[in-house]
Design a protein around this motif. Structure first.
Motif, PDB file in Angstrom:
ATOM      1  N   GLY A  94      39.052 -24.832  30.139  1.00  0.00           N
ATOM      2  CA  GLY A  94      39.687 -25.655  29.108  1.00  0.00           C
ATOM      3  C   GLY A  94      39.973 -26.499  27.928  1.00  0.00           C
ATOM      4  O   GLY A  94      40.880 -26.801  27.961  1.00  0.00           O
ATOM      5  N   ILE A  95      38.945 -27.085  28.942  1.00  0.00           N
ATOM      6  CA  ILE A  95      38.883 -29.081  29.119  1.00  0.00           C
ATOM      7  C   ILE A  95      37.890 -29.373  27.739  1.00  0.00           C
ATOM      8  O   ILE A  95      36.930 -28.876  28.479  1.00  0.00           O
ATOM      9  CB  ILE A  95      38.763 -29.296  29.928  1.00  0.00           C
ATOM     10  N   GLN A  96      38.276 -29.378  26.787  1.00  0.00           N
ATOM     11  CA  GLN A  96      37.492 -30.562  25.594  1.00  0.00           C
ATOM     12  C   GLN A  96      36.751 -31.678  25.747  1.00  0.00           C
ATOM     13  O   GLN A  96      37.248 -32.711  26.703  1.00  0.00           O
ATOM     14  CB  GLN A  96      38.130 -30.624  24.205  1.00  0.00           C
ATOM     15  N   VAL A  97      35.362 -31.814  26.147  1.00  0.00           N
ATOM     16  CA  VAL A  97      34.684 -32.755  26.181  1.00  0.00           C
ATOM     17  C   VAL A  97      34.111 -33.686  25.210  1.00  0.00           C
ATOM     18  O   VAL A  97      32.835 -33.544  24.725  1.00  0.00           O
ATOM     19  CB  VAL A  97      33.142 -32.891  28.147  1.00  0.00           C
ATOM     20  N   ASP A  98      34.560 -34.669  24.938  1.00  0.00           N
ATOM     21  CA  ASP A  98      33.479 -35.775  23.940  1.00  0.00           C
ATOM     22  C   ASP A  98      32.845 -36.759  24.091  1.00  0.00           C
ATOM     23  O   ASP A  98      33.222 -36.929  25.135  1.00  0.00           O
ATOM     24  CB  ASP A  98      35.473 -35.584  22.857  1.00  0.00           C
ATOM     25  N   VAL A  99      31.491 -37.074  23.662  1.00  0.00           N
ATOM     26  CA  VAL A  99      31.382 -38.317  24.141  1.00  0.00           C
ATOM     27  C   VAL A  99      31.077 -39.139  22.859  1.00  0.00           C
ATOM     28  O   VAL A  99      30.783 -38.836  21.655  1.00  0.00           O
ATOM     29  CB  VAL A  99      29.938 -37.245  24.617  1.00  0.00           C
ATOM     30  N   ILE A 100      31.250 -39.848  23.285  1.00  0.00           N
ATOM     31  CA  ILE A 100      30.996 -41.507  22.604  1.00  0.00           C
ATOM     32  C   ILE A 100      29.809 -41.996  22.732  1.00  0.00           C
ATOM     33  O   ILE A 100      29.939 -42.791  23.858  1.00  0.00           O
ATOM     34  CB  ILE A 100      31.786 -42.467  22.289  1.00  0.00           C
ATOM     35  N   ILE A 160      32.518 -32.965  20.980  1.00  0.00           N
ATOM     36  CA  ILE A 160      31.559 -33.855  19.401  1.00  0.00           C
ATOM     37  C   ILE A 160      30.623 -34.784  20.301  1.00  0.00           C
ATOM     38  O   ILE A 160      31.519 -35.493  21.238  1.00  0.00           O
ATOM     39  CB  ILE A 160      32.858 -33.824  18.067  1.00  0.00           C
ATOM     40  N   TYR A 161      30.018 -34.951  19.744  1.00  0.00           N
ATOM     41  CA  TYR A 161      29.596 -36.542  19.821  1.00  0.00           C
ATOM     42  C   TYR A 161      29.171 -37.272  18.437  1.00  0.00           C
ATOM     43  O   TYR A 161      28.558 -36.889  17.524  1.00  0.00           O
ATOM     44  CB  TYR A 161      27.433 -35.825  20.952  1.00  0.00           C
ATOM     45  N   VAL A 162      29.940 -38.659  19.054  1.00  0.00           N
ATOM     46  CA  VAL A 162      29.416 -39.302  18.291  1.00  0.00           C
ATOM     47  C   VAL A 162      28.778 -41.125  18.554  1.00  0.00           C
ATOM     48  O   VAL A 162      28.940 -41.353  20.149  1.00  0.00           O
ATOM     49  CB  VAL A 162      30.671 -39.863  17.577  1.00  0.00           C
TER      50      VAL A 162
END
Length: 354
Positions: free
Chosen positions: A226-232, A278-280
């Motif tokens: 249940g943990i969201q992983v976002d990458v910059i 999301i990836y940004v």
């Protein structure tokens, strides 16, 4: 009652006994050297300005100043007595965010195609400061990683501490080189509170060059928990050299050629996809708002925290004490004071008479 915003900084008080120990050692060493030249009592008239007690006065003031400055850095707060409302417990709703920042040597490279551009690490610090500015009732923690991962700041709602730690980050913090994104994700997953009702997110800032482990698999595990992983992503598609000092660049010891590093957007995107985030690209003007909007989708949980009024801050009091001690210390000398020479505070008895 006095509490401290940064109690871990009080360990710096250990420098005081260390300084005293060095001072005592220096005094003993000085006496030994003088004895080589003759009897100290015979040599004393040859050194009329040498004081036996003023150096102790000087070191006492120096230690007091060190102690007060450490207390100031620890940020003392009053939480009782007359100001019983100084610390209040209030309920807030927010999410928990663990930041994983890549500090491998490749982060020293330019964040653009221009090798003279701002480094990826500096760009990451800028993004994180702006991202924290958008947080209001959320909790944030910080992990740095290269070949290994280390927790720099446990989950907290103290944004001032978070920014302070971010500003002090460098590539020298992790001795083992490499890029272990998976290890950082695993450590971040273990850093959250057990509250299942609170939304949790991991924000990874990296150039995507992962060499140590399976980061995609760890992102899958985080998503299942249940943990969201976002990458910059930081860097550019074109390879750039890694600076290691002025006009010098990193060399591959196996080939003798200059190391080229580039942003691996494919790997970074795959990690974000596995983590249902999301990836940004960090160079995008909307990178911060895009990540913030994605985290806004998470369910907010309720938690309590202590808040302090400006009146509870006690460091101005200690700042004044430090200033007064510094002024006194500036006029204290280690030699005898000329106008006190005519006074004998300690005299020896000779024949029963002074």
């Amino acid at each position: 009652m006095i509490t401290f915003a940064y109690p871990h900084l009080l360990y710096l008080l250990l420098l005081i006994p260390a300084a005293l120990g060095l001072f005592v050692w220096a005094r003993i060493s000085r006496k030994r050297k003088l004895k080589r030249f003759g009897n100290p009592e015979t040599l004393a008239p040859l050194m009329p300005d040498v004081s036996s007690y003023m150096p102790w006065v000087k070191i006492t003031f120096s230690c007091l100043i060190m102690a007060v400055l450490v207390i100031i850095l620890a940020r003392p707060r009053a939480t009782g007595g007359l100001d019983s409302d100084a610390a209040e417990t209030e309920s807030s709703r927010g999410i928990e965010v663990m930041i994983c920042l890549d500090v491998s040597n490749s982060m020293l490279a330019s964040s653009t195609d221009d090798e003279a551009g701002v480094s990826r690490l500096q760009r990451a610090k800028f993004i994180l400061e702006k991202l924290i500015d958008k947080m209001h009732n959320d909790k944030v923690g910080l992990i740095v990683f290269a070949g290994d991962a280390y927790t720099q700041l446990p989950i907290t709602s103290d944004y001032i501490s978070a920014k302070m730690f971010i500003n002090n980050i460098s590539t020298d913090m992790v001795p083992t080189q490499g890029t272990a994104i998976g290890a950082a994700l695993e450590m971040a997953m273990n850093s959250f509170t057990p509250d299942e009702a609170m939304g949790k997110a991991i924000v990874v800032l990296t150039d995507g060059e992962n060499f140590e482990d399976n980061a995609v698999e760890e992102a899958h595990r985080a998503s299942n928990a249940g943990i969201q992983v976002d990458v910059i992503g930081l860097g550019a598609g074109r390879g750039v050299r890694i600076p290691v000092g002025r006009n010098n660049y990193m060399i591959n010891p196996m080939t003798g050629e200059e190391v080229q590093t580039r942003l691996d957007e494919a790997t970074a995107s795959e990690i974000a996809k596995a983590g249902k985030g999301i990836y940004v690209n960090g160079a995008s003007s909307s990178a911060i708002s895009d990540v913030d909007m994605k985290m806004d989708e998470l369910e907010q949980g309720e938690f309590s925290r202590k808040t302090f009024s400006p009146q509870s801050e006690q460091f101005p009091v200690f700042a004044w004490i430090a200033l007064i001690l510094l002024l006194i210390d500036s006029i204290v000398v280690t030699r005898k004071i000329s106008w006190l020479k005519k006074y004998k505070f300690f005299s020896k008895e000779e024949g029963g008479k002074k």
